[in-house]
Design a protein around this motif. Structure first.
Motif, PDB file in Angstrom:
ATOM      1  N   ALA A 177       0.834  -1.287   0.074  1.00  0.00           N
ATOM      2  CA  ALA A 177       0.296   0.297  -0.010  1.00  0.00           C
ATOM      3  C   ALA A 177       0.863   1.303  -0.257  1.00  0.00           C
ATOM      4  CB  ALA A 177      -1.042  -0.148   1.191  1.00  0.00           C
ATOM      5  N   GLY A 178       0.654   2.056  -0.973  1.00  0.00           N
ATOM      6  CA  GLY A 178       1.418   3.111  -0.948  1.00  0.00           C
ATOM      7  C   GLY A 178       2.822   3.202  -1.759  1.00  0.00           C
ATOM      8  N   ASP A 179       3.144   2.039  -2.186  1.00  0.00           N
ATOM      9  CA  ASP A 179       4.361   1.890  -2.902  1.00  0.00           C
ATOM     10  C   ASP A 179       4.431   2.811  -4.217  1.00  0.00           C
ATOM     11  OD1 ASP A 179       5.290   0.132  -1.035  1.00  0.00           O
ATOM     12  OD2 ASP A 179       5.393  -1.606  -2.198  1.00  0.00           O
ATOM     13  N   LEU A 180       5.564   3.154  -4.421  1.00  0.00           N
ATOM     14  CA  LEU A 180       6.183   3.793  -5.682  1.00  0.00           C
ATOM     15  C   LEU A 180       6.321   2.583  -6.651  1.00  0.00           C
ATOM     16  CD1 LEU A 180       6.705   6.452  -7.176  1.00  0.00           C
ATOM     17  CD2 LEU A 180       9.067   5.892  -6.900  1.00  0.00           C
ATOM     18  N   PHE A 211      -7.451   0.959 -10.131  1.00  0.00           N
ATOM     19  CA  PHE A 211      -6.000   0.944 -10.635  1.00  0.00           C
ATOM     20  C   PHE A 211      -5.209   0.463  -9.661  1.00  0.00           C
ATOM     21  CE2 PHE A 211      -3.259   2.402 -14.182  1.00  0.00           C
ATOM     22  CZ  PHE A 211      -2.306   1.579 -13.947  1.00  0.00           C
ATOM     23  N   LYS A 212      -5.652   1.016  -8.276  1.00  0.00           N
ATOM     24  CA  LYS A 212      -5.037   0.579  -6.925  1.00  0.00           C
ATOM     25  C   LYS A 212      -5.096  -0.912  -6.547  1.00  0.00           C
ATOM     26  CE  LYS A 212      -4.807   1.984  -2.176  1.00  0.00           C
ATOM     27  NZ  LYS A 212      -5.549   3.180  -1.184  1.00  0.00           N
ATOM     28  N   THR A 215       0.805   4.131  -5.339  1.00  0.00           N
ATOM     29  CA  THR A 215      -0.398   3.565  -5.573  1.00  0.00           C
ATOM     30  C   THR A 215      -1.515   4.282  -5.110  1.00  0.00           C
ATOM     31  OG1 THR A 215      -0.409   2.275  -3.554  1.00  0.00           O
ATOM     32  CG2 THR A 215       0.668   1.403  -5.718  1.00  0.00           C
ATOM     33  N   SER A 216      -1.222   5.220  -4.171  1.00  0.00           N
ATOM     34  CA  SER A 216      -1.899   6.039  -3.553  1.00  0.00           C
ATOM     35  C   SER A 216      -2.625   7.441  -4.376  1.00  0.00           C
ATOM     36  CB  SER A 216      -1.629   6.694  -2.024  1.00  0.00           C
ATOM     37  OG  SER A 216      -0.290   7.289  -2.188  1.00  0.00           O
ATOM     38  N   GLY A 217      -2.073   7.211  -5.542  1.00  0.00           N
ATOM     39  CA  GLY A 217      -2.167   8.408  -6.331  1.00  0.00           C
ATOM     40  C   GLY A 217      -3.174   8.258  -7.609  1.00  0.00           C
ATOM     41  N   VAL A 218      -3.864   7.121  -7.590  1.00  0.00           N
ATOM     42  CA  VAL A 218      -4.495   6.637  -8.752  1.00  0.00           C
ATOM     43  C   VAL A 218      -5.572   6.206  -8.580  1.00  0.00           C
ATOM     44  CG1 VAL A 218      -2.447   5.863  -9.918  1.00  0.00           C
ATOM     45  CG2 VAL A 218      -3.694   3.993  -8.751  1.00  0.00           C
TER      46      VAL A 218
END
Length: 329
Positions: A234-237, A275-276, A268-271
């Motif tokens: 979670a939250g990875d680039l 998609f996440k 992943t927190s920015g899509v």
């Protein structure tokens, strides 16, 4: 108070390139790292100097001890090769695995390392220009300047002069390990019935064929290739190749493959939610397909020609790398 590595690297990147006499396009692509041209050249190809040559490195890998002698003049950006590798030369836009340490050159304090990765190794998509915003140190063009124009397997020290008054100069130590594939490398898996079908050309670019059925009302994710790499957290680039089409007419609306197959990178927190859901929990090397209704995409509403509101979307995604975000101290 410990310095934030993101602040250090984002600040010194522009100064380093300026000192190296480099200039780049100030308008980045909307997503991911801009594709290098067919005649890709190094951003700086820095030479060594008295400052970088003075830095000592004892050992290698996660155990490397980097020391900057007191009084060393680090007024210029310089690069010294500690060990020269024997692989292919690294260039801007390449996806590589590496180890690194960022050192405060005045105090010899370690500001940031790759220790958060498996066995102390992280992936890095070497930016061809500095992103407007970075969420992890590995996105800085400083890493490109350190690794470029040298064979894979090399280790280097890069001196980074203080870019602002009150900042200390820094030293970045980088070991490149291997070139990483830019398409999914996992084993093929049969997709469930009813999902869109996918055919790959010789380069790995997907063609998506939609079934003759109603659009799904819930997000569905299927694995087409099963990788065996690190799990996306979670939250990875993440670094990916992808193609997205509309369920309504099958037309493509976004694709890294249409941008010279240059991988894209984002958190992943920015899509969007769908998609996440397709990324988190999957293994690097996997290829996944996801169908998402508007509620997990760009929202409900009437279909129109100007945005994706009301559209059910289909993405095929190659998961190339994942980087745990460095946590603030």
């Amino acid at each position: 108070m410990r310095k934030r590595p993101l602040i250090v690297l984002s600040t010194v990147a522009a100064a380093t390139l300026l000192l190296a006499g480099c200039s780049g396009d100030s308008t980045p692509e909307s997503t991911g790292t801009p594709a290098p041209s067919a005649e890709t050249s190094c951003l700086a190809d820095l030479a060594s100097g008295a400052g970088s040559d003075a830095v000592t490195v004892e050992g290698s890998g996660a155990e490397a001890k980097v020391t900057v002698p007191e009084g060393t003049d680090l007024a210029e950006a310089q690069r010294s090769v500690v060990v020269e590798g024997d692989g292919e030369d690294v260039m801007p836009g390449d996806l590589v695995s590496l180890r690194y340490q960022l050192i405060d050159a005045t105090t010899n304090e370690v500001l940031s390392t790759s220790e958060r990765g498996p066995d102390g190794v992280l992936s890095a998509l070497l930016a061809a220009q500095q992103p407007q915003q970075i969420v992890d140190p590995t996105q800085s063009t400083v890493f490109t300047v350190a690794a470029e124009c040298l064979p894979i397997g090399s280790s280097v020290v890069l001196t980074l002069p203080a870019a602002q008054e009150g900042m200390n100069p820094s030293v970045l130590y980088v070991e490149t390990i291997e070139q990483l594939p830019t398409t999914a490398s996992g084993s093929e898996v049969d997709a469930p019935e009813g999902m869109p079908t996918v055919e790959l050309d010789d380069a790995g670019s997907p063609t998506i064929t939609l079934p003759d059925s109603e659009a799904p009302t819930e997000t569905e994710v299927a694995v087409l290739k099963q990788g065996d790499g690190a799990v996306v957290g979670a939250g990875d680039l993440v670094t990916v190749q992808y193609r997205g089409v509309k369920w309504s007419d099958g037309s493509e609306f976004d694709s890294s493959w249409s941008r010279d197959a240059a991988p894209s990178q984002f958190q992943t927190s920015g899509v969007v939610t769908g998609f996440k859901m397709a990324l988190e929990g999957q293994k690097v090397g996997s290829q996944v397909i996801v169908t998402m209704p508007p509620k997990d995409g760009y929202g409900e509403g009437e279909l129109n020609d100007t945005d994706l509101t009301g559209e059910t979307l289909v993405f095929v995604v190659d998961i190339l790398a994942t980087t745990p975000i460095e946590q603030a101290p």
